[in-house]
Design a protein around this motif. Structure first.
Motif, mmCIF file in Angstrom:
data_model
loop_
_atom_site.group_PDB
_atom_site.id
_atom_site.type_symbol
_atom_site.label_atom_id
_atom_site.label_comp_id
_atom_site.label_asym_id
_atom_site.label_seq_id
_atom_site.Cartn_x
_atom_site.Cartn_y
_atom_site.Cartn_z
ATOM 1 N N ALA A 159 8.218 14.213 -7.012
ATOM 2 C CA ALA A 159 8.768 13.331 -8.309
ATOM 3 C C ALA A 159 9.161 12.008 -7.721
ATOM 4 O O ALA A 159 8.549 10.951 -8.528
ATOM 5 N N THR A 160 9.724 11.874 -6.735
ATOM 6 C CA THR A 160 10.094 10.761 -6.247
ATOM 7 C C THR A 160 9.034 9.964 -5.731
ATOM 8 O O THR A 160 8.747 8.475 -5.920
ATOM 9 N N PHE A 161 8.004 10.516 -5.175
ATOM 10 C CA PHE A 161 6.706 9.865 -4.914
ATOM 11 C C PHE A 161 6.085 9.393 -6.177
ATOM 12 O O PHE A 161 5.577 8.363 -5.902
ATOM 13 N N SER A 162 5.849 9.969 -6.860
ATOM 14 C CA SER A 162 5.061 9.515 -8.176
ATOM 15 C C SER A 162 6.168 8.292 -8.682
ATOM 16 O O SER A 162 5.407 7.280 -9.134
ATOM 17 N N GLU A 163 7.297 8.428 -9.022
ATOM 18 C CA GLU A 163 8.161 7.272 -9.215
ATOM 19 C C GLU A 163 8.093 6.207 -8.421
ATOM 20 O O GLU A 163 7.804 4.863 -9.086
ATOM 21 N N CYS A 164 7.970 6.115 -7.070
ATOM 22 C CA CYS A 164 7.801 5.015 -6.166
ATOM 23 C C CYS A 164 6.490 4.420 -6.432
ATOM 24 O O CYS A 164 6.088 3.291 -6.498
#
Length: 388
Positions: A218-223
């Motif tokens: 989730a954080t990877f996709s956001e970044c």
């Protein structure tokens, strides 16, 4: 009585004669008026028409008819009073006033401006809405519910030192929760100060890599989304590496549209770059169903591409197993199956076989038919056609 009757008759006759004389007189006067009217109509000029029309409009409001005949504007004076209905004016001043009066209020007269690149000449930062003054290297992340306090926001130079501290902490302690909070607080300070430069890209790339290593997708996709948008703004970074991640992640998400867009926008020089060519080869191997090529690319994956391929490897293993069960006519050794499916130990391979679920399970009958395709023990896997 006879005398009275005679008197009444005489009075009636006299009254009838008077009425007849009046009718004759009226008809003769009407004929005279008609002749005079025809003479007057022939003597009326264009100027008389204008004066009559002007007087009529001043005394009575005129409603124009739906079907109008074309008027000769040359016969109408240019000094017509503003607001008179049905009168056309050629006075440029009054025409301009009329245009301004009927102009929509939402229309602006400002000329469109050409958008400027979102960077300053030194590519450092946007005009800041908040200028931080805090000197703290560590800061907890709290979601803002009001305007940011400059005393709690760190300026760019302090943020650079804070990022260096976070990187060292990750290399030594590998404490993801702490690193996650610190990187989120750095990103927040960059956002409230509207800083978008090469350092911003570095922060988001660092957070994306660490999140990928910890399977925080989730954080990877956001970044990744922010990184790609910063690249489009012309801000430099590790562009080839993260475009490759974007291709692989879209493939894992079965987002064929995004995969096609990413690949179509690649330049010939980018296609020769190792990480991007690797990602394109992975897409081709999956589309062809070439599981051997996929496992070979998995072993030689550059940078952190292996972590994204980890998300889809079990799916490829299941397809590969179906292919082998269909093609093999003899029992398959577990050792051979382990090497083909890229497991490190036989135990991992046997656990995969025991936990494997059919790709499609609409009904219990189809599940049973799928499970009957093979059976296995600690040494061999037996396709169903071999058992029969």
């Amino acid at each position: 009585e006879n005398e009275n009757e005679n008197e009444d008759k005489e009075s009636i006759v006299e009254s009838n004669n008077v009425r007849n004389n009046q009718l004759k007189a009226n008809s003769s006067e009407a004929k005279k008026r008609k002749k005079n009217k025809n003479k007057d109509d022939n003597s009326i000029t264009a100027g008389d028409i204008d004066s009559i029309l002007s007087n009529t409009l001043q005394n009575k409001k005129v409603t124009p008819n739906k079907k109008k005949k074309k008027k000769d504007t040359d016969s109408i004076e240019s000094s017509t009073t503003t607001g008179e209905v049905g009168i056309i004016t050629t006075d440029p001043v009054k025409m301009k006033e009329r245009l301004e009066r009927f102009k929509p209020k939402s229309v602006t007269t400002t000329e469109p401006t050409t958008p400027t690149p979102p960077t300053t000449p030194n590519n450092e930062q946007y005009p800041q809405s908040v200028v931080g003054v805090s000197q703290k290297l560590e800061k907890s992340y709290l979601r803002l519910t009001s305007e940011a306090d400059p005393n709690e926001v760190r300026p760019l130079e302090v943020l650079k030192k804070s990022l260096l501290m976070v990187k060292k902490h990750w290399l030594i302690h590998q404490h993801y929760d702490y690193v996650y909070i610190q990187l989120k607080s750095i990103r927040q300070d960059l956002t409230v100060q509207n800083i978008k430069n090469s350092f911003t890209v570095e922060v988001y790339e660092t957070h994306a890599r660490i999140a990928l290593e910890n399977k925080d997708m989730a954080t990877f996709s956001e970044c990744l989304s922010v990184i790609l948008s910063l690249y489009l703004c012309g801000i430099e970074g590790n562009k080839e590496e993260f475009i490759a991640y974007a291709i692989l992640y879209a493939t894992e998400q079965n987002d064929r549209t995004s995969v096609n867009v990413y690949i179509q926008n690649l330049t010939p020089s980018q296609l020769k770059q190792k990480s991007i060519s690797h990602a394109v080869a992975v897409v081709a191997a999956i589309e062809k169903g070439d599981y051997r090529q996929f496992f070979s690319l998995y072993v030689d994956s550059p940078n952190l591409s292996e972590f994204i391929m980890d998300l889809m490897i079990d799916r490829i293993r299941a397809r590969a197993l179906d292919t082998m069960v269909t093609a093999f006519s003899e029992p398959i050794e577990i050792n051979h199956l382990r090497t083909q499916l890229l497991f490190k130990t036989n135990k991992e391979c046997l656990q995969f076989l025991s936990e494997l679920s059919p790709p499609t399970t609409p009904t219990s009958k189809q599940i049973q038919e799928k499970k009957k395709r093979y059976t296995f023990d600690n040494t061999h896997l037996y396709p169903i056609n071999v058992i029969q």
